[in-house]
Write an enzyme that holds these catalytic residues in place. Structure first.
Site, short mmCIF file in Angstrom:
data_model
loop_
_atom_site.label_atom_id
_atom_site.label_comp_id
_atom_site.label_asym_id
_atom_site.label_seq_id
_atom_site.Cartn_x
_atom_site.Cartn_y
_atom_site.Cartn_z
N CYS A 1 0.83 -1.21 0.00
CA CYS A 1 0.00 0.00 0.00
C CYS A 1 0.86 1.26 0.00
CB CYS A 1 -0.92 -0.03 1.22
SG CYS A 1 -1.89 1.45 1.41
N CYS B 1 -1.58 1.73 -3.09
CA CYS B 1 -2.55 2.80 -2.88
C CYS B 1 -1.95 4.21 -2.84
CB CYS B 1 -3.28 2.61 -1.54
SG CYS B 1 -3.40 0.93 -0.95
N LYS C 1 0.16 5.46 -6.01
CA LYS C 1 -0.81 5.48 -7.10
C LYS C 1 -1.75 6.67 -6.98
CE LYS C 1 -4.70 3.60 -6.51
NZ LYS C 1 -5.66 2.56 -6.07
N TYR D 1 -8.86 -3.53 -11.87
CA TYR D 1 -8.90 -2.14 -11.42
C TYR D 1 -7.53 -1.48 -11.46
CZ TYR D 1 -7.07 -2.67 -6.59
OH TYR D 1 -6.27 -2.86 -5.50
N GLU E 1 -6.76 1.87 -13.56
CA GLU E 1 -6.27 3.08 -12.88
C GLU E 1 -5.01 3.60 -13.57
OE1 GLU E 1 -7.97 2.30 -8.36
OE2 GLU E 1 -5.94 1.65 -8.81
N HIS F 1 -27.39 20.74 -0.52
CA HIS F 1 -27.60 21.37 -1.82
C HIS F 1 -26.70 22.59 -1.97
CE1 HIS F 1 -29.81 22.30 -5.45
NE2 HIS F 1 -29.85 23.56 -5.05
N GLU G 1 -26.38 14.67 -3.01
CA GLU G 1 -27.79 14.75 -2.60
C GLU G 1 -28.66 13.83 -3.45
OE1 GLU G 1 -29.90 18.50 -3.23
OE2 GLU G 1 -28.42 19.10 -4.71
P1 FAD Z 1 1.47 -6.04 2.09
O1 FAD Z 1 1.07 -4.65 2.34
O2 FAD Z 1 1.87 -6.41 0.72
O3 FAD Z 1 2.64 -6.39 3.11
C1 FAD Z 1 3.34 -7.59 3.07
C2 FAD Z 1 4.77 -7.33 3.47
O4 FAD Z 1 5.41 -8.56 3.79
C3 FAD Z 1 5.60 -6.70 2.37
O5 FAD Z 1 6.15 -5.47 2.83
C4 FAD Z 1 6.68 -7.73 2.07
O6 FAD Z 1 7.92 -7.13 1.75
C5 FAD Z 1 6.76 -8.49 3.38
N1 FAD Z 1 7.24 -9.87 3.27
C6 FAD Z 1 6.83 -10.82 2.39
N2 FAD Z 1 7.42 -11.99 2.66
C7 FAD Z 1 8.22 -11.78 3.74
C8 FAD Z 1 9.09 -12.61 4.50
N3 FAD Z 1 9.18 -13.92 4.24
N4 FAD Z 1 9.80 -12.05 5.51
C9 FAD Z 1 9.68 -10.74 5.81
N5 FAD Z 1 8.86 -9.90 5.13
C10 FAD Z 1 8.13 -10.43 4.12
N6 FAD Z 1 -5.89 -1.36 -1.65
C11 FAD Z 1 -6.78 -0.43 -1.25
O7 FAD Z 1 -7.44 -0.61 -0.23
N7 FAD Z 1 -6.96 0.73 -1.97
C12 FAD Z 1 -6.24 0.99 -3.09
O8 FAD Z 1 -6.42 2.04 -3.71
C13 FAD Z 1 -5.28 0.04 -3.51
N8 FAD Z 1 -4.52 0.27 -4.59
C14 FAD Z 1 -3.57 -0.62 -4.96
C15 FAD Z 1 -2.77 -0.34 -6.06
C16 FAD Z 1 -1.81 -1.22 -6.47
C17 FAD Z 1 -0.94 -0.89 -7.64
C18 FAD Z 1 -1.62 -2.43 -5.74
C19 FAD Z 1 -0.55 -3.41 -6.15
C20 FAD Z 1 -2.40 -2.74 -4.63
C21 FAD Z 1 -3.38 -1.82 -4.24
N9 FAD Z 1 -4.21 -2.07 -3.14
C22 FAD Z 1 -5.14 -1.14 -2.76
C23 FAD Z 1 -4.11 -3.34 -2.38
C24 FAD Z 1 -3.33 -3.15 -1.09
O9 FAD Z 1 -2.09 -2.57 -1.37
C25 FAD Z 1 -3.17 -4.49 -0.40
O10 FAD Z 1 -4.44 -5.08 -0.23
C26 FAD Z 1 -2.52 -4.36 0.98
O11 FAD Z 1 -1.27 -3.75 0.89
C27 FAD Z 1 -2.41 -5.75 1.63
O12 FAD Z 1 -1.73 -5.65 2.85
P2 FAD Z 1 -0.95 -6.91 3.43
O13 FAD Z 1 -0.54 -6.54 4.80
O14 FAD Z 1 -1.74 -8.12 3.22
O15 FAD Z 1 0.33 -7.07 2.49
#
Ligand code: FAD
Length: 449
Positions: free
Chosen positions: A42, A47, A50, A177, A181, A438, A443
């Site tokens: 994110c 998010c 972007k 999406y 975007e 309004h 609305e």
């Molecule tokens: P992540 O945020 O991906 O975090 C996982 C973390 O784990 C990462 O930092 C990774 O480096 C780390 N990791 C992985 N494996 C290991 C390991 N073995 N050891 C240590 N660290 C590790 N969502 C919205 O709600 N609104 C939006 O507008 C939106 N826009 C998006 C636009 C794009 C281009 C993308 C790709 C996604 C978007 N999303 C959006 C989705 C949103 O980013 C994800 O749903 C959210 O980040 C998920 O969170 P998470 O904690 O599951 O994973």
């Protein structure tokens, strides 16, 4: 048995950090492993950067619209590298804020890859740490379809945030999406954008009216859409990347950049050592119950790696529900009903509840659809034919509003409020009894008859 930590979180993204902080608030001893920058997808490649680019992409049309209001704006010019630098500086600032939040919560950070040795032991770098509970919050990674010849020449959405120069000719594969975007962002910034999709319409899974309205507007704004194209081939040539698209006919597009592999994301389970635990993986995602608990009793998982609803606020809420249940003595589950979401295309869309198709499937003829399409006041003086769509779906027997969808300016902001109404079970009569603001577009949601 005593462990090094009460909770060890693998992944310092949206879900992982929110969970770690909530558990620490309850007095748990918590550590997080993150092998990349803090904040996850994110903050670093989703998010946040972007949305900043979405804002950047709106200025050219706003400059043009301002003329209708008496403004004279000089010849504008756009500096991609200035924008990308500013976006990345903001991301770096947020990385620091996340570090500060962990420090303030006394959560220890291991800036390293983590891997299971067994159900209570994780290897981080050359250290082995133990924990009573372990949370997997490793997120997702972009998926590259293997059945497109030349796909190795395509970039994924992560890459665009580091492009030193603006790609002038872009082909985007896929109609999800994220692809839509980026098509709008780059089109708004002046790139020539062609979007290639297999289906006849973009944004599969969203309300059909919403998809049609966005698609028509994107095309009107200059995005070239090639639909019904099941086959394509990408080749590197001297002129650029040659994309040959096969559908009803055959077409060739030359581009500087192809991709953003807007073709989906998969859970990021690489080298996680799950085989050393009883954690089950189904359809590529970690299988969990409604408490986000895996088949291994002390291991839980939240966020994109469980592939439920892949959105930041969902990952955060799943994590907090787990922390409240396990460390806060307040057993609760995440509710997946009426989760609102937005599509930051131009025009933007916001949506909550059932689509018209889903409502018909569930309730048959027992639904009534209220629909309004109009030109918002802002575009009258601007002299533009931009349309806003608003739609309410009502279950006639209970009078409950079961779906609300909008395409138009500020749709995300407006639908967020409407989502509270749906979540609390509001009826159409409740909407009707609400006084409108309004003049506003919003609305219309309380005046549709
Ligand atoms: P992540 O945020 O991906 O975090 C996982 C973390 O784990 C990462 O930092 C990774 O480096 C780390 N990791 C992985 N494996 C290991 C390991 N073995 N050891 C240590 N660290 C590790 N969502 C919205 O709600 N609104 C939006 O507008 C939106 N826009 C998006 C636009 C794009 C281009 C993308 C790709 C996604 C978007 N999303 C959006 C989705 C949103 O980013 C994800 O749903 C959210 O980040 C998920 O969170 P998470 O904690 O599951 O994973």
């Amino acid at each position: 048995m005593s462990y090094d930590y009460d909770l060890f979180v693998i992944g310092g993204g949206s879900g992982g950090i929110a969970t770690a902080r909530r558990a620490a608030q309850y007095g748990a001893k918590v550590a997080v492993a993150e092998n990349d920058r803090l904040g996850g997808t994110c903050v670093n490649r989703g998010c946040v950067p972007k949305k900043l680019m979405v804002y950047a992409s709106h200025f050219p049309s706003q400059f043009a619209e301002s003329r209708g209001y008496g403004w004279t704006v000089g010849d504008g010019s756009f500096d991609w590298s200035k924008m990308i630098t500013a976006v990345n500086n903001e991301v770096t600032r947020l990385n620091g804020i996340y570090q500060g939040m962990l420090d303030n919560s006394q959560v220890e950070l291991f800036p390293l890859h983590a891997k299971f040795i067994d159900a209570h032991t994780v290897e981080v770098g050359d250290k082995k740490v133990t924990a009573d509970k372990i949370l997997i919050a490793v997120g997702g990674k972009p998926h590259r379809p293997s059945n497109i010849p030349g796909i190795e020449h395509a970039i994924v959405s992560d890459d665009i945030f580091h492009f030193p120069e603006q790609p002038k000719r872009v082909v985007i594969l896929g109609g999800g999406y994220i692809g839509c975007e980026f098509a709008c962002i780059l089109n708004g910034l002046g790139s020539e954008v062609t979007q290639v999709i297999r289906a006849d319409k973009i944004l599969r899974g969203f309300d059909d009216d919403l998809c049609t309205t966005i698609q028509e507007a994107m095309q009107q704004h200059g995005v070239r859409l090639l639909n019904n194209c099941p086959d394509m081939v990408i080749e590197k040539t001297e002129e650029g990347l040659k994309v040959t698209v096969k559908g009803e006919g055959e077409e060739t597009v030359i581009a500087d950049v192809v991709g953003f592999a807007a073709t989906g994301r998969n859970p990021n389970l690489d080298n996680l050592g799950l085989e050393n635990t009883k954690v089950e993986v189904k359809k590529g995602a970690i299988a969990v119950n409604e408490y986000s608990q895996t088949a291994e009793e002390n291991i839980y998982s939240v966020g994109d790696c469980t592939d439920r609803i892949n959105l930041t606020p969902v990952a955060i809420n799943e994590g907090r529900a787990f922390a409240d249940t396990v460390f806060g003595g307040n057993s609760r589950t995440m509710s997946y009903e009426n989760v609102p979401s937005a599509i930051f295309t131009t025009p933007e869309a916001g949506t909550v509840g059932l689509t018209e198709g889903e409502a018909r499937e569930k309730y048959g003829d027992e639904i009534k659809v209220y629909r309004s399409k109009f030109r918002p006041m802002y575009y009258t003086l601007a002299g533009k034919d931009e349309k806003t769509l608003m739609k309410l779906i009502v279950h006639t027997e209970s009078d409950r509003v079961i779906g609300a969808h909008m395409v138009g300016d500020h749709a995300a902001e407006i639908i967020q409020g409407v989502a509270i109404a749906l979540k609390t079970g509001a009826t159409k009569a409740n909407f009707d009894a609400t006084v409108g603001i309004h003049p506003s577009s919003a609305e219309e949601f309380v005046t549709m008859r």
